[in-house]
Scaffold this active site. Structure first.
Site, mmCIF file in Angstrom:
data_model
loop_
_atom_site.group_PDB
_atom_site.id
_atom_site.type_symbol
_atom_site.label_atom_id
_atom_site.label_comp_id
_atom_site.label_asym_id
_atom_site.label_seq_id
_atom_site.Cartn_x
_atom_site.Cartn_y
_atom_site.Cartn_z
ATOM 1 N N PRO A 2 0.967 -1.081 -0.145
ATOM 2 C CA PRO A 2 -0.077 0.034 0.089
ATOM 3 C C PRO A 2 0.734 1.252 0.118
ATOM 4 O O PRO A 2 1.723 1.373 0.745
ATOM 5 C CB PRO A 2 -0.724 -0.288 1.227
ATOM 6 C CG PRO A 2 -0.884 -1.550 1.690
ATOM 7 C CD PRO A 2 0.429 -2.221 1.302
ATOM 8 N N GLU A 3 0.553 2.344 -0.760
ATOM 9 C CA GLU A 3 1.002 3.750 -0.824
ATOM 10 C C GLU A 3 0.286 4.464 -0.406
ATOM 11 O O GLU A 3 -0.951 4.383 0.303
ATOM 12 C CB GLU A 3 1.578 3.776 -2.322
ATOM 13 C CG GLU A 3 2.404 2.602 -2.996
ATOM 14 C CD GLU A 3 2.684 2.832 -4.576
ATOM 15 O OE1 GLU A 3 2.886 4.299 -4.849
ATOM 16 O OE2 GLU A 3 3.064 2.195 -5.122
#
Length: 285
Positions: A2-3
């Site tokens: 996840p960014e």
């Protein structure tokens, strides 16, 4: 992994569900998820603490408590859910926070790479969090600031954008997308790029992140938000994961190369590279 947009999506979900609640107990089922302090002390110091606010810094979730912080990094596939105790658990649930409201905040992680730290007021922040650079949306961050910071650097621009000490929260997906939008080849030495081009790059970084946040992030692999919903931005990706397909701008074939060991997607026509920047590149259709 996840960014920033995915972590922000999770943050917003958790803020709606758990802010104002109180942790009345913690069940740590997989000790290595907890980095600090020891799992028994971790559970004890969180017990009775109210959740004042759920924040974010880079890719970290920050649960602001009565007497400190719960710092959580999702790493590859960490996931939170708020559920009634009677609801079935994800089989990979490793930490359960029991809340005064009667609900549970559950942390599941198939890959088991996520981390948690319970930091009391006055204690130093975890190393990775303490070293983060500015947020992409920080108004003080400008092309001129980056030009001065990167003057003389021969490292590829993509490598520096992925360095969380330079700008917090960026990852492979959104760096590829922003560099494409700005027309900059990922291998371009950062010190070669002028302030005006860096201003344009910052604009594109902010634009792609804002659009991704509006769509709930990108479910390129397994990401889901706290309600179990997939993100929607993956259908808007211009280059990431589209090797061999047509560029949406020029119609040419998108290529996959490696930059600093990371798979990288680029349109050679829209992101021209100098011969020097291409040295040592392996190009794959």
């Amino acid at each position: 992994m996840p960014e920033l947009p995915e972590v922000e999506t999770v943050r917003r979900h958790l803020a709606e569900r758990v802010e104002g609640d109180v942790i009345c107990g913690v069940d740590v089922r997989l000790a290595r998820i907890v980095r600090y302090p020891a799992p028994e002390m971790f559970a004890e110091r969180l017990k009775g603490q109210g959740i004042r606010r759920v924040g974010r810094r880079g890719k970290y979730l920050l649960f602001e408590l009565d007497r400190g912080l719960l710092v959580s990094h999702l790493r590859m596939e960490g996931r939170y859910a708020v559920a009634d105790p009677s609801e079935p658990e994800d089989p990979h649930t490793h930490v359960v926070f029991r809340l005064v409201s009667g609900r549970e905040l559950r942390y599941a992680d198939v890959r088991q790479f996520g981390t948690m730290d319970a930091v009391l007021a006055g204690e130093p922040l975890p190393k990775g969090l303490a070293e983060l650079g500015p947020e992409p949306f920080d108004p003080a961050l400008s092309g001129e600031v980056l030009r001065r910071r990167w003057r003389g650097r021969r490292a590829p621009i993509k490598s520096l954008l992925l360095d969380q000490r330079q700008i917090a929260g960026l990852g492979n997906i959104y760096v590829d997308e922003a560099l494409f939008a700005a027309g900059i080849h990922p291998l371009t030495p950062a010190g070669w790029i002028g302030a005006e081009a860096l201003d344009r790059l910052l604009e594109e970084i902010r634009d792609v992140l804002a659009r991704a946040i509006r769509e709930g992030g990108s479910s390129v692999r397994s990401f889901r938000d706290g309600y179990g919903r997939h993100g929607g931005f993956q259908i808007q990706l211009a280059v990431y994961g589209r090797q061999g397909q047509s560029c949406p701008r020029c119609g040419g074939a998108i290529q996959k190369i490696r930059v600093g060991g990371r798979g990288t997607h680029v349109c050679p026509a829209c992101q021209p590279a100098s011969a020097a920047a291409q040295i040592g590149t392996g190009v794959h259709a």
